[in-house]
Design an enzyme around this catalytic site. Structure first.
Site, PDB file in Angstrom:
ATOM      1  N   HIS A  72       0.847  -1.198   0.000  1.00 35.39           N
ATOM      2  CA  HIS A  72       0.000   0.000   0.000  1.00 35.39           C
ATOM      3  C   HIS A  72       0.879   1.243   0.000  1.00 35.39           C
ATOM      4  CE1 HIS A  72      -4.097  -1.690   1.359  1.00 35.39           C
ATOM      5  NE2 HIS A  72      -3.351  -2.695   0.959  1.00 35.39           N
ATOM      6  N   TYR A 200      -9.067   5.483   7.582  1.00 37.26           N
ATOM      7  CA  TYR A 200      -9.195   5.822   9.005  1.00 37.26           C
ATOM      8  C   TYR A 200     -10.220   6.945   9.089  1.00 37.26           C
ATOM      9  CZ  TYR A 200      -4.839   3.271  10.081  1.00 37.26           C
ATOM     10  OH  TYR A 200      -3.880   2.306  10.248  1.00 37.26           O
ATOM     11  N   PRO A 292      -4.014   0.289  18.983  1.00 37.00           N
ATOM     12  CA  PRO A 292      -3.740  -0.201  17.628  1.00 37.00           C
ATOM     13  C   PRO A 292      -3.814   0.840  16.515  1.00 37.00           C
ATOM     14  CG  PRO A 292      -5.903  -0.951  18.370  1.00 37.00           C
ATOM     15  CD  PRO A 292      -5.246  -0.289  19.540  1.00 37.00           C
ATOM     16  N   LYS A 296       1.354  -0.226  15.142  1.00 32.65           N
ATOM     17  CA  LYS A 296       2.784  -0.330  15.492  1.00 32.65           C
ATOM     18  C   LYS A 296       3.176  -1.575  16.291  1.00 32.65           C
ATOM     19  CE  LYS A 296       4.475   3.292  13.643  1.00 32.65           C
ATOM     20  NZ  LYS A 296       4.444   2.821  12.289  1.00 32.65           N
ATOM     21  N   TYR A 384       3.980   6.673  10.344  1.00 34.38           N
ATOM     22  CA  TYR A 384       3.163   5.519   9.958  1.00 34.38           C
ATOM     23  C   TYR A 384       4.018   4.435   9.273  1.00 34.38           C
ATOM     24  CZ  TYR A 384      -1.004   2.960   8.523  1.00 34.38           C
ATOM     25  OH  TYR A 384      -1.960   1.992   8.372  1.00 34.38           O
TER      26      TYR A 384
HETATM   27  P1  FAD Z   1       2.154 -11.927  21.401  1.00 35.03           P
HETATM   28  O1  FAD Z   1       1.777 -11.921  19.965  1.00 35.03           O
HETATM   29  O2  FAD Z   1       1.114 -11.573  22.402  1.00 35.03           O
HETATM   30  O3  FAD Z   1       2.744 -13.368  21.724  1.00 35.03           O
HETATM   31  C1  FAD Z   1       2.964 -13.829  23.038  1.00 35.03           C
HETATM   32  C2  FAD Z   1       2.882 -15.348  23.061  1.00 35.03           C
HETATM   33  O4  FAD Z   1       3.260 -15.804  24.347  1.00 35.03           O
HETATM   34  C3  FAD Z   1       1.462 -15.847  22.818  1.00 35.03           C
HETATM   35  O5  FAD Z   1       1.454 -16.804  21.784  1.00 35.03           O
HETATM   36  C4  FAD Z   1       1.048 -16.412  24.162  1.00 35.03           C
HETATM   37  O6  FAD Z   1       0.183 -17.536  24.030  1.00 35.03           O
HETATM   38  C5  FAD Z   1       2.381 -16.824  24.759  1.00 35.03           C
HETATM   39  N1  FAD Z   1       2.392 -16.879  26.225  1.00 35.03           N
HETATM   40  C6  FAD Z   1       1.764 -16.056  27.098  1.00 35.03           C
HETATM   41  N2  FAD Z   1       2.034 -16.421  28.370  1.00 35.03           N
HETATM   42  C7  FAD Z   1       2.843 -17.496  28.300  1.00 35.03           C
HETATM   43  C8  FAD Z   1       3.455 -18.321  29.262  1.00 35.03           C
HETATM   44  N3  FAD Z   1       3.298 -18.092  30.582  1.00 35.03           N
HETATM   45  N4  FAD Z   1       4.216 -19.348  28.863  1.00 35.03           N
HETATM   46  C9  FAD Z   1       4.416 -19.583  27.532  1.00 35.03           C
HETATM   47  N5  FAD Z   1       3.847 -18.836  26.555  1.00 35.03           N
HETATM   48  C10 FAD Z   1       3.086 -17.800  26.942  1.00 35.03           C
HETATM   49  N6  FAD Z   1       0.421  -4.442  15.530  1.00 35.03           N
HETATM   50  C11 FAD Z   1       0.915  -3.969  14.349  1.00 35.03           C
HETATM   51  O7  FAD Z   1       2.135  -3.837  14.211  1.00 35.03           O
HETATM   52  N7  FAD Z   1       0.121  -3.638  13.286  1.00 35.03           N
HETATM   53  C12 FAD Z   1      -1.216  -3.763  13.371  1.00 35.03           C
HETATM   54  O8  FAD Z   1      -1.909  -3.510  12.369  1.00 35.03           O
HETATM   55  C13 FAD Z   1      -1.783  -4.241  14.613  1.00 35.03           C
HETATM   56  N8  FAD Z   1      -3.107  -4.407  14.742  1.00 35.03           N
HETATM   57  C14 FAD Z   1      -3.583  -5.038  15.858  1.00 35.03           C
HETATM   58  C15 FAD Z   1      -4.913  -5.296  15.887  1.00 35.03           C
HETATM   59  C16 FAD Z   1      -5.412  -5.975  16.984  1.00 35.03           C
HETATM   60  C17 FAD Z   1      -6.848  -6.291  16.980  1.00 35.03           C
HETATM   61  C18 FAD Z   1      -4.568  -6.359  18.076  1.00 35.03           C
HETATM   62  C19 FAD Z   1      -5.121  -7.095  19.263  1.00 35.03           C
HETATM   63  C20 FAD Z   1      -3.242  -6.091  18.033  1.00 35.03           C
HETATM   64  C21 FAD Z   1      -2.734  -5.423  16.941  1.00 35.03           C
HETATM   65  N9  FAD Z   1      -1.391  -5.149  16.844  1.00 35.03           N
HETATM   66  C22 FAD Z   1      -0.899  -4.594  15.691  1.00 35.03           C
HETATM   67  C23 FAD Z   1      -0.492  -5.524  17.941  1.00 35.03           C
HETATM   68  C24 FAD Z   1       0.218  -6.849  17.701  1.00 35.03           C
HETATM   69  O9  FAD Z   1      -0.713  -7.864  17.433  1.00 35.03           O
HETATM   70  C25 FAD Z   1       1.077  -7.209  18.929  1.00 35.03           C
HETATM   71  O10 FAD Z   1       1.844  -6.089  19.274  1.00 35.03           O
HETATM   72  C26 FAD Z   1       1.986  -8.412  18.675  1.00 35.03           C
HETATM   73  O11 FAD Z   1       1.245  -9.603  18.671  1.00 35.03           O
HETATM   74  C27 FAD Z   1       3.082  -8.525  19.747  1.00 35.03           C
HETATM   75  O12 FAD Z   1       3.839  -9.691  19.540  1.00 35.03           O
HETATM   76  P2  FAD Z   1       4.549 -10.439  20.736  1.00 35.03           P
HETATM   77  O13 FAD Z   1       5.268 -11.588  20.118  1.00 35.03           O
HETATM   78  O14 FAD Z   1       5.287  -9.474  21.558  1.00 35.03           O
HETATM   79  O15 FAD Z   1       3.365 -10.935  21.671  1.00 35.03           O
HETATM   80  C1  DHB Z   2      -5.142  -3.129  10.990  1.00 32.37           C
HETATM   81  C2  DHB Z   2      -4.947  -2.911  12.335  1.00 32.37           C
HETATM   82  C3  DHB Z   2      -4.569  -1.672  12.768  1.00 32.37           C
HETATM   83  O1  DHB Z   2      -4.366  -1.451  14.065  1.00 32.37           O
HETATM   84  C4  DHB Z   2      -4.381  -0.624  11.869  1.00 32.37           C
HETATM   85  O2  DHB Z   2      -4.023   0.590  12.328  1.00 32.37           O
HETATM   86  C5  DHB Z   2      -4.553  -0.853  10.529  1.00 32.37           C
HETATM   87  C6  DHB Z   2      -4.940  -2.118  10.089  1.00 32.37           C
HETATM   88  C7  DHB Z   2      -5.551  -4.467  10.530  1.00 32.37           C
HETATM   89  O3  DHB Z   2      -5.750  -5.347  11.390  1.00 32.37           O
HETATM   90  O4  DHB Z   2      -5.690  -4.663   9.319  1.00 32.37           O
END
Ligand code: FAD
Ligand code: DHB
Length: 388
Positions: A72, A200, A292, A296, A384
């Site tokens: 995009h 947005y 979100p 980021k 962004y």
């Molecule tokens: P997580 O993905 O949370 O992974 C942690 C893992 O640890 C999980 O699999 C969990 O099961 C495991 N775990 C937990 N506790 C334990 C334990 N005690 N023992 C063993 N394993 C354990 N980010 C973006 O960059 N762009 C986006 O567009 C965006 N949109 C989002 C939209 C939504 C709806 C949400 C909810 C989040 C969004 N985010 C976005 C954020 C992004 O999803 C998270 O920041 C990302 O998943 C972080 O990764 P992580 O590996 O740090 O943690």
């Molecule tokens: C999506 C999530 C976001 O937080 C965002 O800013 C843009 C797109 C997505 O899940 O597609």
């Protein structure tokens, strides 16, 4: 069991770190509390910065992302009955890719398993020991049996609700937190894309976001009460809300389709420092959360583990802890920039229950500035795409 680096959590942070270490000849074991099927099906982020794509490509796990992700070059801001395009590529020379987080997870799991990486699913009772010594260990239960890993380092990649941050010594810790009085209602829909680019939208009824997943599956969000329940929202009610918030009189319509997933996401800003204590390091959501709106979260998780991988490589190659000791400071620079931007995008686009008429007009004026001033549009675009 013995390994060099014990990693807790198989999200983007834990899996990518394990893979980057493998590429540098460093052994690790990843412990994950959920099943492989579960982590590969959890719907979360969608937007990857160019820098994240470069890291995944360089690590040899970008092939499917390049083939199936959608590049995009701009986003749209909708308010006051009009849509305004922010040309990310013209303003920054960079672009973003929409490729779902669970597909990144699948690619990383496949790469780890292909390299005979040790990835233990469905572990429980994870506890850390001796993280202030040079011989830390992790005890846990796997397939009904108690087990223990002796390691040189333990890395907490277990997300916001994990066990590693609470295992950090309380003394000297500082947590920064902000909650917002609203959440996002997210849906997945079977339909063609409504728009070529993400929209947005700021509306008196609340924020809405049009995103996409594939040519046949779309992702939409709208601001809601975080305490609300998905069962209160029939499909008809959801569509009525999205039409009201997103459409104006230019004839453009949101494509309806079968809604096959609904969820409500809370919003918070959170940073916990330091991100290291002795041989325990935190990365990704374990150490920080952003609302979100700026897309980021996953990108920050990736940049944290790239720094950690470089620090661990220096430790094992040269016996120097210099980079590891600088990890918190180096990671926090990027984290605070993303915290600022995510808070700002959230403030710019959502409705606030305590907003006075004055605050609402200032918010509208700020949006006008962003779309009419090249300098402000460039600042948004740079943040962004992650060009900082
Ligand atoms: P997580 O993905 O949370 O992974 C942690 C893992 O640890 C999980 O699999 C969990 O099961 C495991 N775990 C937990 N506790 C334990 C334990 N005690 N023992 C063993 N394993 C354990 N980010 C973006 O960059 N762009 C986006 O567009 C965006 N949109 C989002 C939209 C939504 C709806 C949400 C909810 C989040 C969004 N985010 C976005 C954020 C992004 O999803 C998270 O920041 C990302 O998943 C972080 O990764 P992580 O590996 O740090 O943690
Ligand atoms: C999506 C999530 C976001 O937080 C965002 O800013 C843009 C797109 C997505 O899940 O597609």
């Amino acid at each position: 069991m013995r390994t060099q680096v014990a990693i807790i959590g198989a999200g983007p942070a834990g899996l990518l770190l394990s893979h980057l270490l493998h590429l540098n000849g460093i052994e690790s074991i990843v412990l994950e509390s959920r099943s492989q099927a579960d982590i590969e099906a959890t719907i979360r982020a969608g937007v990857l910065e160019q820098g994240t794509m470069d890291i995944l490509n360089n690590a040899g796990v970008g092939a499917r992302m390049q083939a199936e992700g959608a590049l995009h070059h701009g986003i749209e801001l909708a308010f006051g009955g009009r849509r305004h395009r922010i040309d990310l590529t013209e303003l920054t020379g960079k672009s973003i890719t929409v490729y779902p987080q669970h597909e990144v997870i699948k690619d990383l799991v496949a790469a780890r398993l292909a390299a005979q990486g040790e990835l233990l699913f469905e572990v429980s009772a994870v506890e850390l020991h001796g993280v202030d010594t040079t011989t830390p260990s992790v005890s846990f239960t796997h397939r009904g049996e108690a087990a223990r890993i002796e390691a040189d380092f333990v890395i907490g990649c277990d997300g916001y609700h994990g066990v590693t941050r609470p295992a950090m010594p309380g003394q000297g810790r500082q947590d920064y937190q902000r909650t917002y009085g609203f959440g996002w209602f997210g849906i997945l829909v079977e339909s063609a894309p409504s728009s070529d680019e993400l929209i947005y939208a700021r509306h008196e009824r609340g924020f809405a976001l049009v995103s996409t997943r594939t040519p046949t599956v779309q992702r939409l969000y709208f601001q809601c009460d975080p305490a609300d329940h998905v069962d209160n929202w029939s499909d008809d009610r959801i569509w009525a809300e999205l039409h009201a918030r997103l459409e104006n009189n230019d004839g453009w319509r949101v494509n309806e389709g079968r809604i096959f997933q609904k969820n409500i996401i809370g919003m918070r800003s959170f940073v916990s420092t330091p991100m290291q204590s002795g041989r325990l390091f935190l990365a990704g959501d374990a150490a920080h959360i952003v609302p979100p709106t700026g897309a980021k979260g996953m990108n920050l998780a990736v940049s944290d583990v790239q720094l950690l991988a470089q620090g661990l490589e220096q430790f094992y190659r040269q016996g120097s802890e210099e980079r590891l000791q600088g990890y918190t400071a180096a990671a926090l620079k990027r984290i605070w920039r993303a915290e600022y931007f995510s808070w700002w995008m959230t403030s710019l686009l959502h409705t606030f229950a305590d907003a006075t008429p004055f605050k609402r007009e200032v918010q509208r004026a700020e949006l006008e500035c962003v779309v009419s001033s090249r300098a402000m549009a460039t600042a948004l675009a740079e943040n962004y795409v992650g060009a900082f």
